[in-house]
Design a protein around this motif. Structure first.
Motif, PDB file in Angstrom:
ATOM      1  N   VAL A  47       0.866  -1.171   0.000  1.00  0.00           N
ATOM      2  CA  VAL A  47       0.000   0.000   0.000  1.00  0.00           C
ATOM      3  C   VAL A  47       0.901   1.217   0.000  1.00  0.00           C
ATOM      4  O   VAL A  47       1.573   1.487   0.974  1.00  0.00           O
ATOM      5  CB  VAL A  47      -0.907   0.020   1.245  1.00  0.00           C
ATOM      6  N   ARG A  64       8.327   8.275   3.897  1.00  0.00           N
ATOM      7  CA  ARG A  64       7.642   7.027   3.566  1.00  0.00           C
ATOM      8  C   ARG A  64       7.507   6.097   4.769  1.00  0.00           C
ATOM      9  O   ARG A  64       6.742   5.148   4.745  1.00  0.00           O
ATOM     10  CB  ARG A  64       8.368   6.308   2.430  1.00  0.00           C
ATOM     11  N   PHE A  65       8.254   6.387   5.833  1.00  0.00           N
ATOM     12  CA  PHE A  65       8.204   5.531   7.020  1.00  0.00           C
ATOM     13  C   PHE A  65       7.226   6.040   8.087  1.00  0.00           C
ATOM     14  O   PHE A  65       7.133   5.472   9.166  1.00  0.00           O
ATOM     15  CB  PHE A  65       9.608   5.401   7.637  1.00  0.00           C
ATOM     16  N   ILE A  66       6.540   7.145   7.799  1.00  0.00           N
ATOM     17  CA  ILE A  66       5.643   7.709   8.812  1.00  0.00           C
ATOM     18  C   ILE A  66       4.322   6.945   8.817  1.00  0.00           C
ATOM     19  O   ILE A  66       3.682   6.784   7.776  1.00  0.00           O
ATOM     20  CB  ILE A  66       5.408   9.217   8.563  1.00  0.00           C
ATOM     21  N   TYR A  67       3.922   6.488   9.996  1.00  0.00           N
ATOM     22  CA  TYR A  67       2.746   5.645  10.144  1.00  0.00           C
ATOM     23  C   TYR A  67       1.466   6.462  10.317  1.00  0.00           C
ATOM     24  O   TYR A  67       1.491   7.638  10.649  1.00  0.00           O
ATOM     25  CB  TYR A  67       2.938   4.713  11.349  1.00  0.00           C
ATOM     26  N   HIS A  68       0.365   5.757  10.103  1.00  0.00           N
ATOM     27  CA  HIS A  68      -0.969   6.334  10.292  1.00  0.00           C
ATOM     28  C   HIS A  68      -1.364   6.323  11.770  1.00  0.00           C
ATOM     29  O   HIS A  68      -1.058   5.367  12.486  1.00  0.00           O
ATOM     30  CB  HIS A  68      -1.995   5.517   9.504  1.00  0.00           C
ATOM     31  N   TYR A 108      -3.843   8.842   7.591  1.00  0.00           N
ATOM     32  CA  TYR A 108      -3.843   8.479   6.170  1.00  0.00           C
ATOM     33  C   TYR A 108      -5.192   8.773   5.520  1.00  0.00           C
ATOM     34  O   TYR A 108      -5.296   8.768   4.303  1.00  0.00           O
ATOM     35  CB  TYR A 108      -3.568   6.982   6.002  1.00  0.00           C
ATOM     36  N   PRO A 119      -5.314  -4.362   9.557  1.00  0.00           N
ATOM     37  CA  PRO A 119      -5.438  -3.904  10.942  1.00  0.00           C
ATOM     38  C   PRO A 119      -4.580  -2.678  11.242  1.00  0.00           C
ATOM     39  O   PRO A 119      -3.464  -2.554  10.723  1.00  0.00           O
ATOM     40  CB  PRO A 119      -4.972  -5.113  11.764  1.00  0.00           C
ATOM     41  N   CYS A 120      -5.119  -1.771  12.049  1.00  0.00           N
ATOM     42  CA  CYS A 120      -4.373  -0.589  12.480  1.00  0.00           C
ATOM     43  C   CYS A 120      -3.858  -0.830  13.893  1.00  0.00           C
ATOM     44  O   CYS A 120      -4.602  -1.287  14.757  1.00  0.00           O
ATOM     45  CB  CYS A 120      -5.277   0.643  12.462  1.00  0.00           C
ATOM     46  N   PHE A 121      -2.601  -0.502  14.112  1.00  0.00           N
ATOM     47  CA  PHE A 121      -1.994  -0.676  15.431  1.00  0.00           C
ATOM     48  C   PHE A 121      -1.557   0.669  16.013  1.00  0.00           C
ATOM     49  O   PHE A 121      -0.580   0.732  16.742  1.00  0.00           O
ATOM     50  CB  PHE A 121      -0.780  -1.619  15.326  1.00  0.00           C
ATOM     51  N   CYS A 122      -2.283   1.749  15.651  1.00  0.00           N
ATOM     52  CA  CYS A 122      -1.832   3.078  16.104  1.00  0.00           C
ATOM     53  C   CYS A 122      -1.938   3.224  17.622  1.00  0.00           C
ATOM     54  O   CYS A 122      -1.217   4.010  18.215  1.00  0.00           O
ATOM     55  CB  CYS A 122      -2.586   4.186  15.387  1.00  0.00           C
ATOM     56  N   LEU A 131      -6.906   0.245   8.880  1.00  0.00           N
ATOM     57  CA  LEU A 131      -6.264   1.349   8.155  1.00  0.00           C
ATOM     58  C   LEU A 131      -7.197   1.879   7.067  1.00  0.00           C
ATOM     59  O   LEU A 131      -7.982   1.130   6.502  1.00  0.00           O
ATOM     60  CB  LEU A 131      -4.964   0.866   7.497  1.00  0.00           C
TER      61      LEU A 131
END
Ligand SMILES: C[S@@+](CC[C@H](N)C(=O)[O-])C[C@H]1O[C@@H](n2cnc3c(N)ncnc32)[C@H](O)[C@@H]1O
Length: 136
Positions: A47, A64-68, A108, A119-122, A131
């Motif tokens: 994605v 590009r490594f920044i998470y949602h 995002y 799955p989102c793990f924020c 996500l």
């Protein structure tokens, strides 16, 4: 939005306040190319596309490594234009004070509109558990 010297005033103000973090770098794509790659990435379970069609899969930077994060995280994105440049740029700005070693994150998109099923793990209190998709 008011433009001056190629930057919108909002972006300029944030830069002066030292809130600029980094640009989201990548290849700028036409919409047909985005669609072609999206099919390929879906098959490979990758994605990597954003709504203004910057693809950081092959060429990119630290962004590009920044998470949602479902709560919006600590960054906001702004599309900015530099004087004389044809293309707009997508930039990250701090939306709040960021402590040393704090993980950077941003939203995002709205998962309630179109979750992508991953799955989102924020870990935020308002985490939807999924996500957002590229289409949100
Ligand atoms: C941050 S990029 C990953 C960058 C990739 N590892 C690379 O080398 O270019 C986006 C991906 O990170 C993962 N991701 C981002 N935020 C996430 C979250 N809150 N929970 C789970 N996975 C997340 C998802 O797989 C998403 O497609």
């Amino acid at each position: 939005m008011v433009w001056r010297k190629g930057w919108c005033l909002f972006a300029e103000e944030l830069i002066q306040k030292g809130q600029f973090v980094c640009e989201y770098a990548g290849e700028v794509l036409t919409t047909p190319e985005v669609r072609r790659r999206q099919i390929m990435y879906d098959e490979l379970a990758l994605v990597a596309c954003s709504r203004i069609n910057i693809d950081a899969t092959r060429i990119g930077n630290v962004a590009r490594f920044i998470y949602h994060s479902c709560d919006g995280g600590n960054l906001l994105t702004k599309v900015v234009r530099i004087a004389g440049a044809l293309l707009h740029r997508l930039c990250f700005f701090a939306s709040k004070n960021i402590e040393k070693d704090e993980e950077l994150s941003f939203s995002y998109g709205d998962t309630t509109l179109k979750p992508n099923g991953f799955p989102c793990f924020c870990g935020s209190s308002c985490c939807s558990g999924t996500l957002p998709s590229e289409n949100t």
